[in-house]
Structure formats: structure tokens, C-alpha cells
Write a protein that holds these residues in place. Structure first.
Motif, PDB file in Angstrom:
ATOM      1  N   GLU A  89       5.138   8.350   1.566  1.00 24.00           N
ATOM      2  CA  GLU A  89       4.291   7.487   2.194  1.00 24.00           C
ATOM      3  C   GLU A  89       2.983   7.588   1.758  1.00 24.00           C
ATOM      4  O   GLU A  89       1.920   6.582   1.698  1.00 24.00           O
ATOM      5  CB  GLU A  89       4.453   7.343   3.850  1.00 24.00           C
TER       6      GLU A  89
ATOM      7  N   GLN B 103       2.166   5.952  -1.298  1.00 23.55           N
ATOM      8  CA  GLN B 103       2.280   4.351  -1.106  1.00 23.55           C
ATOM      9  C   GLN B 103       0.737   3.968  -0.414  1.00 23.55           C
ATOM     10  O   GLN B 103       0.407   3.145  -1.187  1.00 23.55           O
ATOM     11  CB  GLN B 103       3.355   4.225  -0.066  1.00 23.55           C
ATOM     12  N   TRP B 104       0.356   4.639   0.222  1.00 20.36           N
ATOM     13  CA  TRP B 104      -1.064   4.379   0.911  1.00 20.36           C
ATOM     14  C   TRP B 104      -2.031   4.517  -0.158  1.00 20.36           C
ATOM     15  O   TRP B 104      -2.888   3.633  -0.501  1.00 20.36           O
ATOM     16  CB  TRP B 104      -1.116   5.098   2.105  1.00 20.36           C
TER      17      TRP B 104
ATOM     18  N   ASN C 286      -1.708   1.453  -2.548  1.00 18.48           N
ATOM     19  CA  ASN C 286      -2.440   0.328  -1.850  1.00 18.48           C
ATOM     20  C   ASN C 286      -4.034   0.347  -1.916  1.00 18.48           C
ATOM     21  O   ASN C 286      -4.737  -0.736  -2.218  1.00 18.48           O
ATOM     22  CB  ASN C 286      -2.059   0.419  -0.466  1.00 18.48           C
TER      23      ASN C 286
ATOM     24  N   ASN D 118       3.978  -0.439   7.620  1.00 20.13           N
ATOM     25  CA  ASN D 118       3.448   0.851   7.030  1.00 20.13           C
ATOM     26  C   ASN D 118       3.586   0.857   5.759  1.00 20.13           C
ATOM     27  O   ASN D 118       2.644   1.778   5.254  1.00 20.13           O
ATOM     28  CB  ASN D 118       4.617   1.917   7.547  1.00 20.13           C
ATOM     29  N   ASP D 119       4.223   0.207   4.859  1.00 19.51           N
ATOM     30  CA  ASP D 119       4.146   0.299   3.393  1.00 19.51           C
ATOM     31  C   ASP D 119       2.902  -0.387   2.930  1.00 19.51           C
ATOM     32  O   ASP D 119       2.754  -0.366   1.746  1.00 19.51           O
ATOM     33  CB  ASP D 119       5.333  -0.061   2.680  1.00 19.51           C
TER      34      ASP D 119
END
Length: 278
Positions: A69, A72-73, A76, A222-223
Motif C-alpha cells: 500500500e 501505491q500511495w 499517487n 485507500n488505493d
């Protein structure tokens, strides 16, 4: 006289070195803590005191192998910041350039509006912007995060001030040679404005990368979280993932450092020249 000047230079250098060390003190503590075991962090918290034999890279190994995760953050934030920088430089520079170089009805009124918006706290503008995102069905998207920064008032003001120092004679000469207004901007004026682009790239990139409150309002899944929001979710009443939080926070510094190193040659000149007319 020369000796006094050298003494003043040495004293000034020592003074600013001390100030720099104080400013870097929290970052140094963060870096050291990122190599401490997570159990030690839970017991003693962050500090500059450590046992050399306990330092390890387990926290970094964890975020590179198991903290999916987090990346992924990270991705972003990179995408949003890169797009924000590009779009902000493109649109804000054009608006600032137009306000500086063209005489048209309402120019001064538009500039006053820009100054007014700069003085208005963003917290006052959040609710109208949030309603706009809902009406446009853009909630939980990259564009909803970027929109308030695409045409940033402070960037428009900065580019206008910088463009005021550009010679308008170049525009007249280009028109005689048959250049269009867009051609004058992109081929002649934009290269002269590169220091201002570099300065704004750093400032806008820093604002976008560290932005927390606005993405917290418009992002849902969350993603889609950016790094500041994602790292904040690691601190809960039921447990704190310090192994990801501390090492992940150190990793967030890297893009900003790279951005500054890439544009540092133009940064100071862009700020100083853009701050005055002529």
C-alpha cells in the motif's frame, strides 16, 4: 577594512551553519530513528540517542518487500505532483504573462482579484471547491486533488512580476517578423522566463507533495490516497506501524531533494528577479 570583511564573512558562515544544523535536527532524528527496531521506537519514541549495535535496515526491507500500500500511495503522490507542476507552470505562467505584457480592459481588476485570493485562507475556499467537485463528479480522482493548484494565485502573481521585467521590444520585433502571439510566448519569452519556471516548479511541487487537508476531503478509497494521508492512517488507537511510518517518512524526502537539486541553479535568481519590476 578587508580584515573586517573576512571576519564578518566567517562569523556569518558560522551563524548560518548553526541555523542550518538546527533546521536539519528533526530530519537527522527521523533518519536515525528509521534504522532503529520498531519495538524500540514503540518503547522510547523518536530521539537522537541510539545503540549502534541495534541499528538495522529491517524497516526499509519491510517497506520494499511487504508494504504494498505504501508504494501505491507513493505512486499517487508522484503522479499528482508531476501533473500539478506541469499544469500549474503552463497555465499560471500564461495568465501571469498576459497580465504583465498586454493592455486589455479589466486587467487591473483581474490582478486585484488574484491578490485578494492570495490573502483568503484556503480553509475558507474548501467548502465551495468541495461542492464544485461533487457537482462535477470528480470526487476520489486525481483531478480533484490537482484542481486548486493548477492556476495558483501565488504562481500567477510571481510570473506576472517576473514578466514585467521582460523587454516588450522583443515582442514588437517578433511581430514585425510575422510571429504569432503564441509563437512570441513559446519561442521568445518563455526561454527568458526559465528561472521563474524553476522557482515555481520547486514551490508548487513542495505544496503538492505535502498537501494533506484538501486530498483528505476529496479522496475516498485507500488505493487513491496520497502519501501524507496514507502515512496518517498508520497511526490508529489500535496500533502504530512505526516500521512503515518512520522509514516511509524518510523516503518521502527523496523526491523533493531531487527536485531542488535539479532546479537549484535557477532557484535563487528566479526568486530575486521575480520579486521586483525591471
Amino acid at each position: 577594512m578587508i580584515k573586517n570583511h573576512k571576519t564578518a564573512t566567517v562569523i556569518g558562515t558560522i551563524f548560518f551553519a548553526i541555523i542550518s544544523f538546527i533546521a536539519l535536527f528533526p530530519i537527522l532524528g527521523l533518519i536515525i530513528s528509521s534504522f532503529r527496531p520498531s519495538s524500540d521506537l514503540m518503547r522510547n519514541g523518536m530521539s537522537l540517542t541510539f545503540n549502534l549495535g541495534e541499528l538495522n535496515i529491517d524497516n526499509y526491507f519491510y517497506i520494499f518487500t511487504e508494504a504494498g500500500e505504501y508504494w501505491q500511495w507513493y505512486g499517487n503522490s508522484l503522479i499528482i505532483s508531476a501533473l500539478t507542476i506541469c499544469l500549474s507552470l503552463f497555465f499560471s505562467s500564461m495568465v501571469g504573462y498576459a497580465l504583465a505584457m498586454y493592455d486589455f480592459k479589466g486587467r487591473n481588476f483581474i490582478f486585484i482579484l488574484v491578490l485578494f485570493i492570495i490573502m483568503v485562507p484556503f480553509e475558507i475556499l474548501m467548502l465551495p471547491l468541495y461542492d464544485l467537485m461533487i457537482d462535477l463528479n470528480l470526487i476520489d480522482s486525481y483531478f480533484s486533488v490537482m484542481m486548486p493548484l493548477i492556476v495558483a494565485p501565488i504562481a500567477v502573481f510571481f510570473f506576472r512580476q517576473y514578466a514585467l521585467g521582460l523587454p516588450k521590444a522583443l515582442m514588437d520585433a517578433a511581430r514585425i517578423d510575422g510571429a504569432t502571439e503564441y509563437g512570441i510566448y513559446y519561442r521568445i519569452m518563455m526561454p527568458l522566463m526559465l528561472p521563474s519556471f524553476a522557482a515555481m516548479a520547486i514551490l508548487q511541487g513542495l505544496n503538492s507533495w505535502n498537501n494533506f487537508l484538501w486530498p483528505l476531503l476529496v479522496l475516498r478509497s485507500n488505493d487513491m490516497f496520497t502519501l501524507p494521508i496514507g502515512l496518517a492512517t498508520l497511526l490508529t488507537p489500535y496500533g502504530n506501524n512505526y516500521d512503515v511510518l518512520i522509514a516511509g517518512s524518510v523516503m518521502t524526502i527523496i523526491p523533493i531533494v531531487i527536485l531542488f537539486l535539479f532546479f537549484q541553479r535557477y532557484f535563487v535568481s528566479g526568486l530575486t528577479v521575480g520579486g521586483v519590476k525591471g
